[in-house]
Design a protein around this motif. Structure first.
Motif, mmCIF file in Angstrom:
data_model
loop_
_atom_site.group_PDB
_atom_site.id
_atom_site.type_symbol
_atom_site.label_atom_id
_atom_site.label_comp_id
_atom_site.label_asym_id
_atom_site.label_seq_id
_atom_site.Cartn_x
_atom_site.Cartn_y
_atom_site.Cartn_z
ATOM 1 N N MET A 82 0.847 -1.192 0.000
ATOM 2 C CA MET A 82 0.000 0.000 0.000
ATOM 3 C C MET A 82 0.884 1.245 0.000
ATOM 4 S SD MET A 82 -2.893 1.117 2.806
ATOM 5 C CE MET A 82 -3.687 2.719 2.677
ATOM 6 N N THR A 83 0.586 2.178 -0.878
ATOM 7 C CA THR A 83 1.374 3.401 -0.965
ATOM 8 C C THR A 83 1.121 4.293 0.251
ATOM 9 O OG1 THR A 83 1.255 3.343 -3.373
ATOM 10 C CG2 THR A 83 1.855 5.452 -2.346
ATOM 11 N N GLN A 84 2.208 4.765 0.866
ATOM 12 C CA GLN A 84 2.090 5.679 1.998
ATOM 13 C C GLN A 84 2.207 7.113 1.473
ATOM 14 O OE1 GLN A 84 1.720 4.953 5.521
ATOM 15 N NE2 GLN A 84 1.199 7.098 5.410
ATOM 16 N N HIS A 85 1.114 7.845 1.508
ATOM 17 C CA HIS A 85 1.137 9.215 1.017
ATOM 18 C C HIS A 85 1.818 10.119 2.032
ATOM 19 C CE1 HIS A 85 -1.457 8.181 -2.322
ATOM 20 N NE2 HIS A 85 -2.295 7.593 -1.481
ATOM 21 N N GLU A 86 2.493 11.137 1.522
ATOM 22 C CA GLU A 86 3.182 12.070 2.408
ATOM 23 C C GLU A 86 2.193 12.825 3.294
ATOM 24 O OE1 GLU A 86 6.704 13.577 3.986
ATOM 25 O OE2 GLU A 86 6.332 11.939 2.565
ATOM 26 N N SER A 87 1.021 13.145 2.763
ATOM 27 C CA SER A 87 0.021 13.835 3.575
ATOM 28 C C SER A 87 -0.478 12.938 4.711
ATOM 29 C CB SER A 87 -1.147 14.303 2.698
ATOM 30 O OG SER A 87 -1.679 13.239 1.941
ATOM 31 N N THR A 88 -0.548 11.634 4.478
ATOM 32 C CA THR A 88 -0.928 10.707 5.551
ATOM 33 C C THR A 88 0.105 10.726 6.661
ATOM 34 O OG1 THR A 88 -2.040 9.278 3.947
ATOM 35 C CG2 THR A 88 -1.514 8.318 6.100
ATOM 36 N N THR A 89 1.372 10.680 6.287
ATOM 37 C CA THR A 89 2.438 10.746 7.288
ATOM 38 C C THR A 89 2.377 12.059 8.060
ATOM 39 O OG1 THR A 89 3.854 9.369 5.876
ATOM 40 C CG2 THR A 89 4.934 10.652 7.620
ATOM 41 N N ALA A 90 2.176 13.165 7.351
ATOM 42 C CA ALA A 90 2.124 14.483 8.009
ATOM 43 C C ALA A 90 0.919 14.589 8.929
ATOM 44 C CB ALA A 90 2.101 15.591 6.955
ATOM 45 N N TRP A 91 -0.214 14.026 8.514
ATOM 46 C CA TRP A 91 -1.414 14.042 9.366
ATOM 47 C C TRP A 91 -1.161 13.297 10.672
ATOM 48 C CZ3 TRP A 91 -5.797 16.485 10.046
ATOM 49 C CH2 TRP A 91 -6.804 15.897 10.814
ATOM 50 N N ARG A 92 -0.534 12.168 10.590
ATOM 51 C CA ARG A 92 -0.246 11.396 11.797
ATOM 52 C C ARG A 92 0.791 12.099 12.666
ATOM 53 N NH1 ARG A 92 -0.582 5.540 8.676
ATOM 54 N NH2 ARG A 92 -2.873 5.586 8.492
ATOM 55 N N GLU A 93 1.713 12.807 12.039
ATOM 56 C CA GLU A 93 2.663 13.613 12.814
ATOM 57 C C GLU A 93 1.934 14.728 13.567
ATOM 58 O OE1 GLU A 93 5.392 15.005 9.900
ATOM 59 O OE2 GLU A 93 6.401 13.076 9.649
ATOM 60 N N LEU A 94 0.944 15.340 12.894
ATOM 61 C CA LEU A 94 0.156 16.376 13.551
ATOM 62 C C LEU A 94 -0.621 15.797 14.737
ATOM 63 C CD1 LEU A 94 -1.057 19.238 13.741
ATOM 64 C CD2 LEU A 94 -2.717 18.558 12.008
ATOM 65 N N LEU A 95 -1.205 14.623 14.560
ATOM 66 C CA LEU A 95 -1.931 13.988 15.666
ATOM 67 C C LEU A 95 -0.987 13.660 16.816
ATOM 68 C CD1 LEU A 95 -4.355 11.585 13.751
ATOM 69 C CD2 LEU A 95 -4.837 13.858 14.688
ATOM 70 N N ASP A 96 0.219 13.205 16.503
ATOM 71 C CA ASP A 96 1.199 12.934 17.557
ATOM 72 C C ASP A 96 1.562 14.212 18.303
ATOM 73 O OD1 ASP A 96 1.247 10.246 16.943
ATOM 74 O OD2 ASP A 96 3.052 10.380 15.683
ATOM 75 N N THR A 97 1.699 15.312 17.552
ATOM 76 C CA THR A 97 1.997 16.601 18.184
ATOM 77 C C THR A 97 0.873 16.999 19.134
ATOM 78 O OG1 THR A 97 3.333 17.368 16.309
ATOM 79 C CG2 THR A 97 2.416 19.055 17.760
ATOM 80 N N LEU A 98 -0.365 16.898 18.656
ATOM 81 C CA LEU A 98 -1.510 17.238 19.505
ATOM 82 C C LEU A 98 -1.562 16.356 20.745
ATOM 83 C CD1 LEU A 98 -4.310 17.789 16.854
ATOM 84 C CD2 LEU A 98 -3.428 19.505 18.442
ATOM 85 N N GLY A 99 -1.204 15.098 20.595
ATOM 86 C CA GLY A 99 -1.266 14.169 21.711
ATOM 87 C C GLY A 99 -0.206 14.394 22.762
ATOM 88 N N SER A 100 0.818 15.169 22.424
ATOM 89 C CA SER A 100 1.912 15.371 23.376
ATOM 90 C C SER A 100 1.970 16.773 23.968
ATOM 91 C CB SER A 100 3.259 15.079 22.691
ATOM 92 O OG SER A 100 3.495 16.001 21.632
ATOM 93 N N LEU A 101 1.273 17.727 23.376
ATOM 94 C CA LEU A 101 1.452 19.116 23.794
ATOM 95 C C LEU A 101 0.870 19.416 25.168
ATOM 96 C CD1 LEU A 101 0.942 21.169 20.511
ATOM 97 C CD2 LEU A 101 3.053 20.801 21.787
ATOM 98 N N ASP A 102 -0.075 18.603 25.646
ATOM 99 C CA ASP A 102 -0.604 18.891 26.980
ATOM 100 C C ASP A 102 0.433 18.653 28.077
ATOM 101 O OD1 ASP A 102 -0.630 16.137 26.804
ATOM 102 O OD2 ASP A 102 -2.712 15.891 27.474
ATOM 103 N N LYS A 103 1.546 17.989 27.756
ATOM 104 C CA LYS A 103 2.614 17.859 28.744
ATOM 105 C C LYS A 103 3.162 19.218 29.164
ATOM 106 C CE LYS A 103 4.168 13.317 27.106
ATOM 107 N NZ LYS A 103 5.293 12.565 26.487
ATOM 108 N N ALA A 104 3.030 20.224 28.284
ATOM 109 C CA ALA A 104 3.548 21.558 28.601
ATOM 110 C C ALA A 104 2.879 22.128 29.836
ATOM 111 C CB ALA A 104 3.352 22.502 27.411
#
Length: 362
Positions: free
Chosen positions: A1-23
């Motif tokens: 299955m082809t991994q689109h760059e936008s899919t990777t970036a979307w998941r990176e954004l979700l990871d960012t959102l999931g970690s920012l409350d540590k601040a």
């Protein structure tokens, strides 16, 4: 299955959102009360909305103004806002020409500032250009028009519109149009991935700044974090330079402070405003956000404040509201931050003086 760059970036954004409350949940900057924890999640939602508006949905060759602060919108409380002003942003192409027009309404000060962007999603570190109301010509109805661009690196425009009373004043109306042919519309994989990564970078920068620290009180050294000054006082005012981090106004002087108050206490703040177009004092939470204008009187400005006989102004800040004519409230918050701004002051103001008193002694 082809991994689109936008899919990777979307998941990176979700990871960012999931970690920012540590601040605000962990470490030296962790907040200490449940209201500020709730405010932290609201700030995550607010800054995500602003980031997506400015990066994912923006079209610099088809520009529109994006409302980023409004005295009455609870989803636009961020970034050092206040209840007397309207702010809009617009990403632009520095190689293009634009026409900006509108009507001045009842504004007591308005301007358009162009900022650079060191990298996609990175916050500005330099003011590129500034156009304010006294640079413009108006017709009999208050309409104006001027051209902007091209520039070397002015990629974000921000408007400021300060009102004496937003409840009764007409805000500035803004229009913007590109004077060159627009780019082809291309919402492809690479463009979307870049926009999502820029949005994540914007969010990370915001939460590298907030929550703001609250200084400790002289009578309780266990409160607060390291801070340039203690709670219940202001730092020395300063004039914004051209080289500046974030979205500060070049025409402004600022002074910041913090508060730690019990139910039966108040801060009595006295300052002597210099000759200036506008000033206000705003109560913030630790995320540089105030409440909406309709929620409570959380700010006061030079048009609404009553002056003392000697020309100074005294403001009383408490967790509730007092009967003082210049009273403002923290809306029950026991701790938070305070911000003075003076626009087009003829000199840098003197440091505001603060006394901590019992409500019974007011």
């Amino acid at each position: 299955m082809t991994q689109h760059e936008s899919t990777t970036a979307w998941r990176e954004l979700l990871d960012t959102l999931g970690s920012l409350d540590k601040a605000f949940l962990e470490g030296d900057r962790a907040v200490s009360d449940d209201r500020h924890i709730a405010d932290g999640y609201r700030m995550l939602a607010t800054t995500l909305g602003v980031a997506l508006d400015n990066y994912l949905f923006a079209e610099p060759s088809r520009p529109i103004w994006i409302e980023v602060n409004n005295p009455y919108r609870r989803d636009r409380r961020w970034g050092g806002d206040n209840t007397d002003a309207y702010y809009y942003m617009c990403p632009v192409d520095p190689k293009r020409r634009y026409r900006i027009s509108g009507n001045r309404g009842d504004s007591v000060y308005f301007s358009v500032t162009a900022y650079n962007e060191p990298a996609p999603g990175a916050w500005s570190d330099r003011i590129v250009a500034l156009v304010r109301d006294d640079d413009l010509d108006f017709d009999a109805d208050g309409n104006f028009s001027f051209e902007y661009g091209p520039t070397d690196d002015g990629v974000v425009l921000m408007t400021r519109d300060y009102q004496a009373d937003p409840a009764t004043g007409r805000p500035v109306s803004w229009r913007i149009e590109a004077l060159d042919e627009p780019d082809p519309i291309r919402h492809g994989d690479a463009e979307t991935a870049g926009a999502l990564r820029a949005s994540a970078a914007w969010l990370r920068t915001m939460f590298a700044i907030v929550p703001l620290p609250v200084g400790g009180r002289d009578d309780d050294k266990t409160l607060g974090h390291e801070f340039s000054q203690g709670a219940n006082e202001f730092a020395e005012p300063y004039q914004v330079p051209d080289a500046n981090f974030g979205w500060s106004a070049r025409d402004a002087c600022y002074s910041y402070g913090s508060f730690v108050l019990e139910d039966d206490e108040a801060l009595v703040v006295t300052h002597r405003p210099p000759s200036c177009r506008f000033w206000n004092l705003v109560v913030w939470n630790q995320f540089m956000a105030t409440h909406s204008a309709g929620d409570g009187r959380c700010s006061i400005n030079g048009h609404t404040a009553e002056r003392n006989p000697d020309g100074s102004v005294t403001v009383v800040i408490s967790r509730g509201m007092t009967e003082h004519p210049n009273a403002i409230t923290t809306l029950g918050y026991p701790r938070g931050n305070l911000a003075f701004r003076w626009i087009l002051a003829d000199e840098v103001p003197a440091r505001p003086q603060v006394r901590l008193v019992k409500l019974a002694d007011l």
